[in-house]
Write a protein that holds these residues in place. Structure first.
Motif, PDB file in Angstrom:
ATOM      1  N   PRO A 244     -48.359  -6.542  -1.227  1.00 54.41           N
ATOM      2  CA  PRO A 244     -47.850  -5.169  -1.282  1.00 54.41           C
ATOM      3  C   PRO A 244     -46.453  -5.029  -0.667  1.00 54.41           C
ATOM      4  O   PRO A 244     -45.774  -4.050  -0.885  1.00 54.41           O
ATOM      5  CB  PRO A 244     -48.878  -4.368  -0.486  1.00 54.41           C
ATOM      6  CG  PRO A 244     -49.671  -5.364   0.286  1.00 54.41           C
ATOM      7  CD  PRO A 244     -49.521  -6.700  -0.354  1.00 54.41           C
ATOM      8  N   GLN A 245     -46.040  -6.018   0.137  1.00 59.81           N
ATOM      9  CA  GLN A 245     -44.712  -5.937   0.733  1.00 59.81           C
ATOM     10  C   GLN A 245     -43.862  -7.147   0.379  1.00 59.81           C
ATOM     11  O   GLN A 245     -44.364  -8.128  -0.132  1.00 59.81           O
ATOM     12  CB  GLN A 245     -44.815  -5.858   2.253  1.00 59.81           C
ATOM     13  CG  GLN A 245     -44.764  -4.434   2.762  1.00 59.81           C
ATOM     14  CD  GLN A 245     -46.073  -4.058   3.405  1.00 59.81           C
ATOM     15  OE1 GLN A 245     -46.745  -4.921   3.954  1.00 59.81           O
ATOM     16  NE2 GLN A 245     -46.450  -2.802   3.299  1.00 59.81           N
ATOM     17  N   LYS A 246     -42.577  -7.039   0.722  1.00 61.49           N
ATOM     18  CA  LYS A 246     -41.670  -8.139   0.389  1.00 61.49           C
ATOM     19  C   LYS A 246     -41.564  -9.170   1.516  1.00 61.49           C
ATOM     20  O   LYS A 246     -40.662  -9.992   1.518  1.00 61.49           O
ATOM     21  CB  LYS A 246     -40.278  -7.566   0.101  1.00 61.49           C
ATOM     22  CG  LYS A 246     -40.234  -6.711  -1.133  1.00 61.49           C
ATOM     23  CD  LYS A 246     -38.832  -6.234  -1.413  1.00 61.49           C
ATOM     24  CE  LYS A 246     -38.813  -5.387  -2.672  1.00 61.49           C
ATOM     25  NZ  LYS A 246     -37.500  -4.793  -2.918  1.00 61.49           N
ATOM     26  N   SER A 264     -33.522  -9.066  -4.222  1.00 66.06           N
ATOM     27  CA  SER A 264     -34.631  -8.314  -4.827  1.00 66.06           C
ATOM     28  C   SER A 264     -34.386  -8.097  -6.313  1.00 66.06           C
ATOM     29  O   SER A 264     -35.298  -8.193  -7.127  1.00 66.06           O
ATOM     30  CB  SER A 264     -34.764  -6.937  -4.182  1.00 66.06           C
ATOM     31  OG  SER A 264     -35.309  -7.093  -2.919  1.00 66.06           O
ATOM     32  N   SER A 268     -36.629  -9.292  -9.399  1.00 68.35           N
ATOM     33  CA  SER A 268     -37.192  -8.351 -10.367  1.00 68.35           C
ATOM     34  C   SER A 268     -36.822  -8.783 -11.784  1.00 68.35           C
ATOM     35  O   SER A 268     -37.582  -8.616 -12.722  1.00 68.35           O
ATOM     36  CB  SER A 268     -36.748  -6.917 -10.074  1.00 68.35           C
ATOM     37  OG  SER A 268     -35.389  -6.777 -10.369  1.00 68.35           O
ATOM     38  N   PRO A 277     -45.674  -2.869 -10.993  1.00 70.65           N
ATOM     39  CA  PRO A 277     -44.733  -2.296 -10.033  1.00 70.65           C
ATOM     40  C   PRO A 277     -45.363  -2.213  -8.642  1.00 70.65           C
ATOM     41  O   PRO A 277     -46.586  -2.199  -8.526  1.00 70.65           O
ATOM     42  CB  PRO A 277     -44.452  -0.898 -10.587  1.00 70.65           C
ATOM     43  CG  PRO A 277     -45.500  -0.633 -11.593  1.00 70.65           C
ATOM     44  CD  PRO A 277     -46.087  -1.930 -12.018  1.00 70.65           C
ATOM     45  N   GLN A 278     -44.552  -2.144  -7.645  1.00 69.71           N
ATOM     46  CA  GLN A 278     -44.996  -2.023  -6.242  1.00 69.71           C
ATOM     47  C   GLN A 278     -45.745  -3.245  -5.731  1.00 69.71           C
ATOM     48  O   GLN A 278     -46.397  -3.191  -4.707  1.00 69.71           O
ATOM     49  CB  GLN A 278     -45.903  -0.797  -5.990  1.00 69.71           C
ATOM     50  CG  GLN A 278     -45.523   0.473  -6.679  1.00 69.71           C
ATOM     51  CD  GLN A 278     -44.132   0.921  -6.306  1.00 69.71           C
ATOM     52  OE1 GLN A 278     -43.655   0.601  -5.233  1.00 69.71           O
ATOM     53  NE2 GLN A 278     -43.464   1.622  -7.193  1.00 69.71           N
ATOM     54  N   ARG A 279     -45.714  -4.337  -6.462  1.00 70.98           N
ATOM     55  CA  ARG A 279     -46.349  -5.555  -5.977  1.00 70.98           C
ATOM     56  C   ARG A 279     -45.265  -6.628  -5.969  1.00 70.98           C
ATOM     57  O   ARG A 279     -44.404  -6.648  -6.838  1.00 70.98           O
ATOM     58  CB  ARG A 279     -47.496  -5.974  -6.906  1.00 70.98           C
ATOM     59  CG  ARG A 279     -48.447  -4.860  -7.183  1.00 70.98           C
ATOM     60  CD  ARG A 279     -49.437  -4.652  -6.077  1.00 70.98           C
ATOM     61  NE  ARG A 279     -50.411  -5.706  -6.072  1.00 70.98           N
ATOM     62  CZ  ARG A 279     -51.110  -6.062  -4.991  1.00 70.98           C
ATOM     63  NH1 ARG A 279     -50.874  -5.472  -3.845  1.00 70.98           N
ATOM     64  NH2 ARG A 279     -52.011  -7.003  -5.057  1.00 70.98           N
ATOM     65  N   HIS A 280     -45.353  -7.508  -4.988  1.00 68.14           N
ATOM     66  CA  HIS A 280     -44.243  -8.433  -4.812  1.00 68.14           C
ATOM     67  C   HIS A 280     -44.697  -9.881  -4.751  1.00 68.14           C
ATOM     68  O   HIS A 280     -45.636 -10.201  -4.042  1.00 68.14           O
ATOM     69  CB  HIS A 280     -43.475  -8.059  -3.552  1.00 68.14           C
ATOM     70  CG  HIS A 280     -43.071  -6.621  -3.555  1.00 68.14           C
ATOM     71  ND1 HIS A 280     -41.995  -6.168  -4.281  1.00 68.14           N
ATOM     72  CD2 HIS A 280     -43.634  -5.534  -2.981  1.00 68.14           C
ATOM     73  CE1 HIS A 280     -41.910  -4.854  -4.127  1.00 68.14           C
ATOM     74  NE2 HIS A 280     -42.894  -4.449  -3.348  1.00 68.14           N
ATOM     75  N   HIS A 517     -37.990   8.366 -16.772  1.00 68.76           N
ATOM     76  CA  HIS A 517     -37.231   7.321 -16.091  1.00 68.76           C
ATOM     77  C   HIS A 517     -35.742   7.596 -16.078  1.00 68.76           C
ATOM     78  O   HIS A 517     -34.937   6.673 -16.092  1.00 68.76           O
ATOM     79  CB  HIS A 517     -37.521   5.953 -16.729  1.00 68.76           C
ATOM     80  CG  HIS A 517     -38.937   5.526 -16.524  1.00 68.76           C
ATOM     81  ND1 HIS A 517     -39.942   5.847 -17.386  1.00 68.76           N
ATOM     82  CD2 HIS A 517     -39.516   4.842 -15.509  1.00 68.76           C
ATOM     83  CE1 HIS A 517     -41.082   5.385 -16.931  1.00 68.76           C
ATOM     84  NE2 HIS A 517     -40.861   4.774 -15.789  1.00 68.76           N
ATOM     85  N   HIS A 568     -47.985  -4.403 -17.759  1.00 70.32           N
ATOM     86  CA  HIS A 568     -48.137  -3.755 -16.457  1.00 70.32           C
ATOM     87  C   HIS A 568     -48.643  -4.732 -15.414  1.00 70.32           C
ATOM     88  O   HIS A 568     -48.948  -4.346 -14.293  1.00 70.32           O
ATOM     89  CB  HIS A 568     -49.107  -2.579 -16.553  1.00 70.32           C
ATOM     90  CG  HIS A 568     -48.666  -1.565 -17.555  1.00 70.32           C
ATOM     91  ND1 HIS A 568     -49.312  -1.373 -18.742  1.00 70.32           N
ATOM     92  CD2 HIS A 568     -47.613  -0.748 -17.551  1.00 70.32           C
ATOM     93  CE1 HIS A 568     -48.661  -0.449 -19.435  1.00 70.32           C
ATOM     94  NE2 HIS A 568     -47.634  -0.051 -18.726  1.00 70.32           N
TER      95      HIS A 568
END
Ligand code: ADP
Ligand code: MG
Length: 590
Positions: A244-246, A264, A268, A277-280, A517, A568
């Motif tokens: 969940p974090q980088k 980053s 990406s 999204p939101q996962r790293h 978007h 996704h």
């Protein structure tokens, strides 16, 4: 004779100025950098109260002579460079001659050092910049630096410190960065009098990574390639092993872990739609390049660097990393519920859970070299139909080695092949297929098709305004749309890859996606739109699928890039071997 010299004024004025020490973690960073620059092979770090009461770093490096110990805490005294031009071939982490001076001015500093060839060492005691004591002492070779009561006399600065626990976390993070890029050095870390972490000198980065993060070897894709400026190597995490974090992303240049502002963005671009999204992903990217290609004199805390040819470098990096990732996914790692490592096998227990990872490891089984699938449509583009899914001819020459067993819960397609079974999520799989098709056609600027009967749409004032606002993007996507008066628009052409019978629906999907978007970068906005289009035109869960269509889906998935996950980032299929089943039913030993 010492080796430390004061830098001349011409040099000091060109060195990035600013605060070097703001918290215990920066004390640790500077002291460990000094130990590494002194070629230590063992470094011990101890902190108390998160480093606020004390930080002690000892090393077995080259040590300092008495003259050097007496000079080391003065400002702009260093043994590492003599002129500014030396930065062009810098091989040490330090170069400013400022760290010990900065520390000395905000705390109680105690330095003990002995070069290997000397019989005794020297100890100095410095209080807020003032030398209080010098002694000859007996000690092992190397250096010990102790920093006590940080900011004790500077309450305004002390106020900005966080709780000892938070500070300790930051210290550990700093240490982590050093440990990753210097695996050949052994580290021991103590906090509040307790040993917290120990890693002996290691032969490789991977061994160190395993010490630090556990055996995640199976989740890592090693890479190495050359770019104009130098060599890049390291590991990328599999797109199915996400955080969940980088926190697990490290970028280092010439063994400095730095915060490169484009890192980053690079990641990406590399992972794109392979992850949600939101996962790293995990990433350990190490660059070795000629020091003249990189400017380390940007940030007083050495946190950032700048590349001379940043744009080219960034593009090369994306290209090569993406290639490494795709290559490794295409080779397909076997094992789904069971990772190939024995440790993971032991960890397995009923029910189906993959204990080591948050998301299962998904091999691109359909793309593996050892399971080649016949492609009757080599070189031909597949017909892209949104309804009815697969045209008749698609189904003719079905992958013979797979046997379609049936549909589970009107959603999952079950196939048997040799000693394995595959469960395909029909929506996720079709969504990926559609997305890759649509994207390919978008990228090759496939033409629009004129509608025989232009569709007029009464959209209302707000929507009509939106259409006009996004006219450029809509045109890029292949829609020809014009204002028609009375809050209406007329749709004259749609992208060639969409079915005219669903022109209106597709148009609205795109419009919504663009609308949602508007804050995004134009390319991201288009990508999101393509994803939405793929999602909306793919079959859904609970849509009825015949056996022929199931084979057709499998066949098309086999030619689709990135087939293991949907745009996704959700998996498109699961795989289970006969042996796995036998284990689950306890037919065989473990
Ligand atoms: P810099 O690292 O930029 O040269 P520092 O203030 O950190 O500046 O250190 C000043 C000098 O003190 C270094 O150049 C080095 O010669 C000496 N020094 C500091 N720490 C050590 C150490 N652990 N072992 C040997 N020499 C050290
Ligand atoms: Mg230093």
């Amino acid at each position: 004779m010492g080796i430390i010299r004061p830098l001349d004024e011409a040099t000091t004025t060109r060195i990035a100025a600013g605060e070097v020490i703001d918290r215990p973690a920066s004390v640790v960073r500077e002291l460990v950098d000094n130990a590494l620059d002194a070629q230590a092979t063992e470094i011990e770090v101890s902190i108390m109260d998160g480093g606020i009461s004390s930080v002690e770093v000892s090393d077995n490096g080259i040590g300092m002579s008495r003259e050097d110990v007496l000079l080391c805490y003065h400002n702009h005294t260093t043994s590492k460079i003599s002129t500014f031009e030396d930065l062009e071939h810098l091989s040490t982490l330090g170069f400013r001659g400022e760290a010990l001076a900065s520390i000395a001015s905000v705390a109680f500093l105690d330095v003990m050092s002995r070069p290997r060839e000397s019989v005794c060492g020297t100890r100095i005691v410095v209080e807020y910049g003032e030398l209080k004591d010098v002694q000859e002492i007996g000690m092992g070779y190397g250096t010990v630096v102790r920093v006590n009561q940080l900011f004790e006399r500077l309450p305004a600065r002390k106020k900005f410190l966080q709780s000892p626990m938070q500070e300790a976390k930051l210290v550990y993070r700093e240490l982590l960065k050093k440990m990753i890029v210097f695996p050949e050095c052994g580290f021991l870390y103590r906090s509040e009098g307790r040993e917290r972490f120990r890693s002996p000198a290691r032969r490789s980065t991977l061994e160190r990574i395993v010490d630090l993060f556990g055996d995640i070897t199976d989740e890592l894709i090693p890479f190495e390639f050359a770019v104009n400026e130098g060599r890049v190597h390291g590991f990328l995490g599999r797109p199915t092993y996400l955080k969940p974090q980088k926190n697990f992303q490290f970028f280092a240049v010439n063994r400095r872990v730095v915060e490169w502002k484009l890192f980053s963005f690079v990641l990406s671009q590399v992972y794109g739609d392979l992850i949600p999204p939101q996962r790293h992903p995990l990433a350990f990217v190490f660059v070795e390049m000629d020091p003249s290609e990189v400017d380390v004199n940007v940030h007083p805390m050495k946190r950032e660097v700048r590349f001379r040819r940043e744009h080219d470098f960034q593009q090369a990096l994306v290209h090569h990393l993406r290639q490494s990732l795709e290559k490794s996914l295409a080779l397909g790692k076997s094992g789904f519920f069971f990772s190939s490592s024995p440790a993971a096998k032991e960890a397995f227990s009923v029910p189906f859970v993959h204990e080591k990872t948050e998301t299962p490891i998904l091999p691109d089984f359909l793309l593996t070299e050892d399971h080649p699938l016949p492609n009757p449509y080599e070189g031909e583009s597949l017909p892209a139909t949104e309804t009815g899914l697969f045209s008749e001819e698609n189904v003719e020459d079905v992958v013979s080695s797979y046997r379609f067993v049936g549909v589970l819960f009107a959603t999952y397609l079950l196939f048997e092949k040799g000693e394995e079974i595959f469960i395909i999520d029909q929506h996720a799989a079709h969504e990926r297929i559609r997305y890759e098709e649509i994207k390919a056609q978008y990228q090759t600027h496939s033409s629009s098709q004129e509608l025989l009967h232009p569709v007029s749409l009464h959209l209302g004032r707000e929507k009509t305004r939106e259409v006009l606002m996004h006219k450029t993007e809509l045109e890029r996507l292949g829609f020809d749309v014009e204002e028609f008066g009375n809050d209406s628009v007329v749709l004259r052409a749609i992208p060639a890859y969409l079915s005219p019978s669903r022109a209106e629906e597709a148009f609205e999907v795109c419009l919504d996606a663009l609308e949602n978007h508007t804050q995004a970068h134009p390319s991201e906005m288009i990508e999101e739109t393509l994803k939405q289009l793929a999602c909306k035109t793919a079959i859904k869960a609970h849509d009825h699928i015949s056996a022929r269509e199931a084979y057709g889906l499998l066949e098309r998935l086999s030619h689709t890039p990135n087939s293991s996950s949907c745009p996704h980032g959700r998996p498109t299929f699961l795989r289970l071997s006969k042996q796995d089943l036998e284990k689950l039913f306890k037919r065989t030993g473990f």
